[in-house]
Design a protein around this motif. Structure first.
Motif, PDB file in Angstrom:
ATOM      1  N   GLN A   1       0.456  -1.601  -0.125  1.00  0.00           N
ATOM      2  CA  GLN A   1       0.073   0.157  -0.454  1.00  0.00           C
ATOM      3  C   GLN A   1       1.177   1.063   0.072  1.00  0.00           C
ATOM      4  OE1 GLN A   1      -3.423   0.200  -0.352  1.00  0.00           O
ATOM      5  NE2 GLN A   1      -3.555   2.587  -0.243  1.00  0.00           N
ATOM      6  N   GLN A   2       1.630   0.839   1.273  1.00  0.00           N
ATOM      7  CA  GLN A   2       2.685   2.362   0.691  1.00  0.00           C
ATOM      8  C   GLN A   2       3.089   2.981  -0.561  1.00  0.00           C
ATOM      9  OE1 GLN A   2       2.835  -0.133   2.801  1.00  0.00           O
ATOM     10  NE2 GLN A   2       3.936  -0.102   4.659  1.00  0.00           N
ATOM     11  N   ALA A   3       3.612   1.859  -1.483  1.00  0.00           N
ATOM     12  CA  ALA A   3       4.119   2.089  -3.209  1.00  0.00           C
ATOM     13  C   ALA A   3       2.972   2.454  -3.765  1.00  0.00           C
ATOM     14  CB  ALA A   3       4.218   0.467  -3.243  1.00  0.00           C
ATOM     15  N   ARG A   4       1.830   1.767  -3.365  1.00  0.00           N
ATOM     16  CA  ARG A   4       0.648   3.101  -4.313  1.00  0.00           C
ATOM     17  C   ARG A   4       0.630   4.194  -3.921  1.00  0.00           C
ATOM     18  NH1 ARG A   4      -3.428  -0.427  -6.467  1.00  0.00           N
ATOM     19  NH2 ARG A   4      -5.399   0.424  -7.489  1.00  0.00           N
ATOM     20  N   GLU A   5       0.357   4.439  -2.360  1.00  0.00           N
ATOM     21  CA  GLU A   5       0.567   6.074  -2.185  1.00  0.00           C
ATOM     22  C   GLU A   5       2.045   6.619  -2.629  1.00  0.00           C
ATOM     23  OE1 GLU A   5       0.581   5.384   1.960  1.00  0.00           O
ATOM     24  OE2 GLU A   5      -1.511   4.485   2.020  1.00  0.00           O
ATOM     25  N   GLU A   6       2.872   6.198  -2.630  1.00  0.00           N
ATOM     26  CA  GLU A   6       3.737   6.993  -3.068  1.00  0.00           C
ATOM     27  C   GLU A   6       4.064   7.149  -4.598  1.00  0.00           C
ATOM     28  OE1 GLU A   6       8.732   6.756  -4.014  1.00  0.00           O
ATOM     29  OE2 GLU A   6       7.530   5.449  -2.038  1.00  0.00           O
ATOM     30  N   ALA A   7       3.232   6.434  -5.574  1.00  0.00           N
ATOM     31  CA  ALA A   7       3.019   6.718  -6.605  1.00  0.00           C
ATOM     32  C   ALA A   7       1.950   8.174  -7.083  1.00  0.00           C
ATOM     33  CB  ALA A   7       2.546   5.566  -7.300  1.00  0.00           C
ATOM     34  N   ILE A   8       0.479   7.746  -6.082  1.00  0.00           N
ATOM     35  CA  ILE A   8       0.075   9.308  -5.458  1.00  0.00           C
ATOM     36  C   ILE A   8       0.576  10.367  -5.668  1.00  0.00           C
ATOM     37  CG2 ILE A   8      -1.912   9.273  -5.458  1.00  0.00           C
ATOM     38  CD1 ILE A   8      -3.288   6.621  -4.720  1.00  0.00           C
ATOM     39  N   ARG A   9       1.736  10.264  -4.632  1.00  0.00           N
ATOM     40  CA  ARG A   9       1.864  11.219  -4.254  1.00  0.00           C
ATOM     41  C   ARG A   9       3.015  12.510  -5.013  1.00  0.00           C
ATOM     42  NH1 ARG A   9       3.207   9.090   0.273  1.00  0.00           N
ATOM     43  NH2 ARG A   9       5.244   8.497  -0.667  1.00  0.00           N
ATOM     44  N   THR A  10       3.753  11.180  -6.039  1.00  0.00           N
ATOM     45  CA  THR A  10       5.041  11.878  -6.528  1.00  0.00           C
ATOM     46  C   THR A  10       3.666  12.529  -8.021  1.00  0.00           C
ATOM     47  OG1 THR A  10       5.943  10.200  -5.874  1.00  0.00           O
ATOM     48  CG2 THR A  10       6.538  10.812  -8.637  1.00  0.00           C
ATOM     49  N   ALA A  11       2.765  11.656  -8.203  1.00  0.00           N
ATOM     50  CA  ALA A  11       1.798  12.423  -9.310  1.00  0.00           C
ATOM     51  C   ALA A  11       1.422  13.168  -9.158  1.00  0.00           C
ATOM     52  CB  ALA A  11       0.982  10.795 -10.143  1.00  0.00           C
ATOM     53  N   GLY A  12       1.347  13.687  -7.969  1.00  0.00           N
ATOM     54  CA  GLY A  12       0.190  14.808  -7.566  1.00  0.00           C
ATOM     55  C   GLY A  12       1.540  16.020  -7.733  1.00  0.00           C
ATOM     56  N   GLN A  13       2.291  16.041  -7.317  1.00  0.00           N
ATOM     57  CA  GLN A  13       3.707  16.628  -7.320  1.00  0.00           C
ATOM     58  C   GLN A  13       3.860  16.616  -8.778  1.00  0.00           C
ATOM     59  OE1 GLN A  13       6.845  14.761  -4.967  1.00  0.00           O
ATOM     60  NE2 GLN A  13       5.496  15.141  -3.210  1.00  0.00           N
ATOM     61  N   ARG A  14       4.031  15.549  -9.747  1.00  0.00           N
ATOM     62  CA  ARG A  14       4.914  16.853 -10.617  1.00  0.00           C
ATOM     63  C   ARG A  14       3.756  17.101 -11.993  1.00  0.00           C
ATOM     64  NH1 ARG A  14       7.723  10.536 -12.064  1.00  0.00           N
ATOM     65  NH2 ARG A  14       9.755  11.393 -10.899  1.00  0.00           N
ATOM     66  N   CYS A  15       2.005  16.974 -11.313  1.00  0.00           N
ATOM     67  CA  CYS A  15       0.989  17.483 -11.982  1.00  0.00           C
ATOM     68  C   CYS A  15       0.935  18.665 -11.816  1.00  0.00           C
ATOM     69  CB  CYS A  15      -0.464  16.643 -11.307  1.00  0.00           C
ATOM     70  SG  CYS A  15      -0.280  15.125 -12.073  1.00  0.00           S
ATOM     71  N   LEU A  16       1.426  19.389 -10.644  1.00  0.00           N
ATOM     72  CA  LEU A  16       1.864  20.910 -10.538  1.00  0.00           C
ATOM     73  C   LEU A  16       2.900  21.368 -11.220  1.00  0.00           C
ATOM     74  CD1 LEU A  16       1.485  20.799  -6.176  1.00  0.00           C
ATOM     75  CD2 LEU A  16       0.353  21.261  -7.877  1.00  0.00           C
ATOM     76  N   ARG A  17       3.819  20.480 -11.812  1.00  0.00           N
ATOM     77  CA  ARG A  17       4.758  20.580 -12.665  1.00  0.00           C
ATOM     78  C   ARG A  17       4.808  20.993 -13.814  1.00  0.00           C
ATOM     79  NH1 ARG A  17       7.704  17.906  -8.966  1.00  0.00           N
ATOM     80  NH2 ARG A  17       8.501  16.776 -10.591  1.00  0.00           N
ATOM     81  N   TYR A  18       4.699  19.669 -14.308  1.00  0.00           N
ATOM     82  CA  TYR A  18       3.397  20.119 -16.544  1.00  0.00           C
ATOM     83  C   TYR A  18       2.435  19.820 -16.441  1.00  0.00           C
ATOM     84  CZ  TYR A  18       8.325  17.472 -15.436  1.00  0.00           C
ATOM     85  OH  TYR A  18       9.877  17.373 -16.101  1.00  0.00           O
ATOM     86  N   ASP A  19       1.830  20.638 -17.123  1.00  0.00           N
ATOM     87  CA  ASP A  19       0.977  21.384 -17.754  1.00  0.00           C
ATOM     88  C   ASP A  19       0.011  20.135 -18.410  1.00  0.00           C
ATOM     89  OD1 ASP A  19       1.928  23.517 -16.786  1.00  0.00           O
ATOM     90  OD2 ASP A  19       2.166  24.669 -18.799  1.00  0.00           O
ATOM     91  N   TRP A  20       0.611  18.667 -18.513  1.00  0.00           N
ATOM     92  CA  TRP A  20       0.184  17.918 -19.366  1.00  0.00           C
ATOM     93  C   TRP A  20       0.065  16.583 -19.162  1.00  0.00           C
ATOM     94  CZ3 TRP A  20      -3.963  19.214 -22.983  1.00  0.00           C
ATOM     95  CH2 TRP A  20      -3.518  20.270 -23.247  1.00  0.00           C
ATOM     96  N   ALA A  21      -0.826  15.769 -18.997  1.00  0.00           N
ATOM     97  CA  ALA A  21      -0.400  14.131 -18.296  1.00  0.00           C
ATOM     98  C   ALA A  21      -1.051  13.489 -19.757  1.00  0.00           C
ATOM     99  CB  ALA A  21      -1.001  13.991 -17.218  1.00  0.00           C
TER     100      ALA A  21
ATOM    101  N   ILE B   1       0.180   3.237 -15.976  1.00  0.00           N
ATOM    102  CA  ILE B   1       0.937   4.226 -16.183  1.00  0.00           C
ATOM    103  C   ILE B   1       0.129   5.793 -16.663  1.00  0.00           C
ATOM    104  CG2 ILE B   1       2.647   5.038 -17.652  1.00  0.00           C
ATOM    105  CD1 ILE B   1       2.095   2.094 -18.469  1.00  0.00           C
ATOM    106  N   LEU B   2       1.219   7.005 -16.028  1.00  0.00           N
ATOM    107  CA  LEU B   2       1.145   8.643 -16.610  1.00  0.00           C
ATOM    108  C   LEU B   2       2.409   9.329 -16.336  1.00  0.00           C
ATOM    109  CD1 LEU B   2      -1.555  10.894 -15.642  1.00  0.00           C
ATOM    110  CD2 LEU B   2      -0.444  10.740 -13.463  1.00  0.00           C
ATOM    111  N   CYS B   3       2.318   9.441 -17.029  1.00  0.00           N
ATOM    112  CA  CYS B   3       2.884  10.245 -18.171  1.00  0.00           C
ATOM    113  C   CYS B   3       3.005  11.793 -18.124  1.00  0.00           C
ATOM    114  CB  CYS B   3       4.221   9.288 -19.659  1.00  0.00           C
ATOM    115  SG  CYS B   3       4.097   7.999 -19.584  1.00  0.00           S
ATOM    116  N   HIS B   4       4.116  12.458 -18.111  1.00  0.00           N
ATOM    117  CA  HIS B   4       4.384  14.540 -17.142  1.00  0.00           C
ATOM    118  C   HIS B   4       4.795  14.645 -18.974  1.00  0.00           C
ATOM    119  CE1 HIS B   4       2.300  13.258 -13.512  1.00  0.00           C
ATOM    120  NE2 HIS B   4       2.898  12.580 -13.328  1.00  0.00           N
ATOM    121  N   CYS B   5       4.237  16.084 -19.263  1.00  0.00           N
ATOM    122  CA  CYS B   5       4.423  16.435 -20.716  1.00  0.00           C
ATOM    123  C   CYS B   5       4.234  17.787 -20.685  1.00  0.00           C
ATOM    124  CB  CYS B   5       4.195  15.778 -21.946  1.00  0.00           C
ATOM    125  SG  CYS B   5       4.310  14.871 -21.931  1.00  0.00           S
ATOM    126  N   LYS B   6       5.478  18.808 -20.778  1.00  0.00           N
ATOM    127  CA  LYS B   6       5.526  20.250 -20.602  1.00  0.00           C
ATOM    128  C   LYS B   6       4.229  21.155 -22.160  1.00  0.00           C
ATOM    129  CE  LYS B   6      10.087  21.516 -18.722  1.00  0.00           C
ATOM    130  NZ  LYS B   6       9.083  21.754 -17.994  1.00  0.00           N
TER     131      LYS B   6
END
Length: 307
Positions: A114-134, A229-234
């Motif tokens: 469960q910790q790995a799942r939560e880490e993936a969600i948390r990291t995705a949230g942080q990157r969505c703030l820095r990248y405009d597109w997912a 899978i979630l990828c972050h783009c500018k």
């Protein structure tokens, strides 16, 4: 006729796998439970070790059952016998320490915690703030699409232990037995319900997706939890190009992105106010969208975040 083999397998490996399996509730095609093995574990482990060391061990068919999906419909899973469950545990214990260090830092699913799942969600949230597109990716029927030959070739590049390779191959090729007694044999696919297959499925996508991204698109961060899978783009252009390339890459290995769950999303919030059709998505059970937040100074704004 296949020549008999002799492998050196420590009794300690079987004892440890049995210990880890003492709480399992699986009931396979033979109808036996873990309690049947607990009555005389020394006898069972001695017989099992002889089978494994001689090369004669072959898994039983898995019992095919259906369980409800979270969003409706049914999912087929394969329930192993207790004996096979313990051997799967042995194989996982041997494979995981040798494969773990090979996984990309952005790969989370192989940890199965469960910790790995939560880490993936948390990291995705942080990157969505820095990248405009997912780019949100889901592979259609991934579990049924894994090529056994390609998977074993990937494993042979890193695993040298002959009995681990032999019994891993036999395990993934185990047929499914239906309620009517019919056997379903497949050249592709990893039956859900097998604790070893979860590791193998993640390792398979490591070779097909993670390594490709690292080599061809190292500047694009991503989170992968098995086939979610979630990828972050500018930019939108970068996102469209990436999705097209990923589709091509997956298709070359017999994989297809899910037509409904795969999409390009604009991470719209208080500072990104463009008008685009897709401005939210679901990832690992969390909803990512624009949300109203209050800063420490008391100012209210909106930011793109998961819940």
């Amino acid at each position: 006729m296949e020549r008999a083999r002799r492998f050196q397998i420590s009794p300690r490996l079987i004892r440890e796998a049995f210990r880890q399996s003492r709480k399992t509730k699986v009931v396979g095609v033979d109808g036996q439970t873990i309690h049947d093995y607990k009555r005389n574990p020394a006898k069972w482990m001695r017989e099992q070790r002889e089978q494994l060391c001689s090369g004669k061990y072959r898994p039983s068919p898995v019992r095919r059952v259906f369980i409800p999906k979270r969003k409706g419909g049914l999912r087929a899973i394969g329930i192993p016998t207790v004996k096979d469950f313990i051997v799967q545990t042995m194989l996982k214990n041997e494979l995981y320490p040798r494969l773990e260090g090979l996984f990309h830092p952005n790969s989370y699913g192989h940890r199965q915690k469960q910790q790995a799942r939560e880490e993936a969600i948390r990291t995705a949230g942080q990157r969505c703030l820095r990248y405009d597109w997912a780019v949100v990716l889901d592979i259609r029927s991934f579990g049924d699409s894994v090529d056994h030959r390609l998977l074993m070739n990937m494993l042979r590049q890193h695993i040298r232990n002959p009995w681990v390779l032999l019994y891993t191959q036999r395990t993934i090729k185990s047929p499914e037995k239906t309620k009517s007694g019919a056997l379903i044999r497949k050249k592709k696919g990893l039956a859900q319900g097998n604790k070893l297959n979860f590791l193998l499925g993640n390792f398979y996508l490591r070779g097909i997706f993670d390594n490709w991204m690292q080599k061809n698109r190292p500047h694009i961060p991503f989170e992968r939890y098995t086939d979610d899978i979630l990828c972050h783009c500018k930019t939108e252009s970068e996102a469209k190009t990436l999705l097209k390339q990923i589709r091509r890459r997956l298709k070359a290995h017999g994989l297809v992105v899910h037509p409904d769950k795969t999409k390009i999303v604009y991470c719209k919030d208080g500072t990104r106010k463009g008008g685009y059709p897709n401005v939210s998505f679901e990832y690992l059970g969390s909803s990512f969208r624009s949300r109203r937040v209050t800063s420490a100074s008391g100012k209210t704004t909106t930011r793109f975040a998961p819940v």
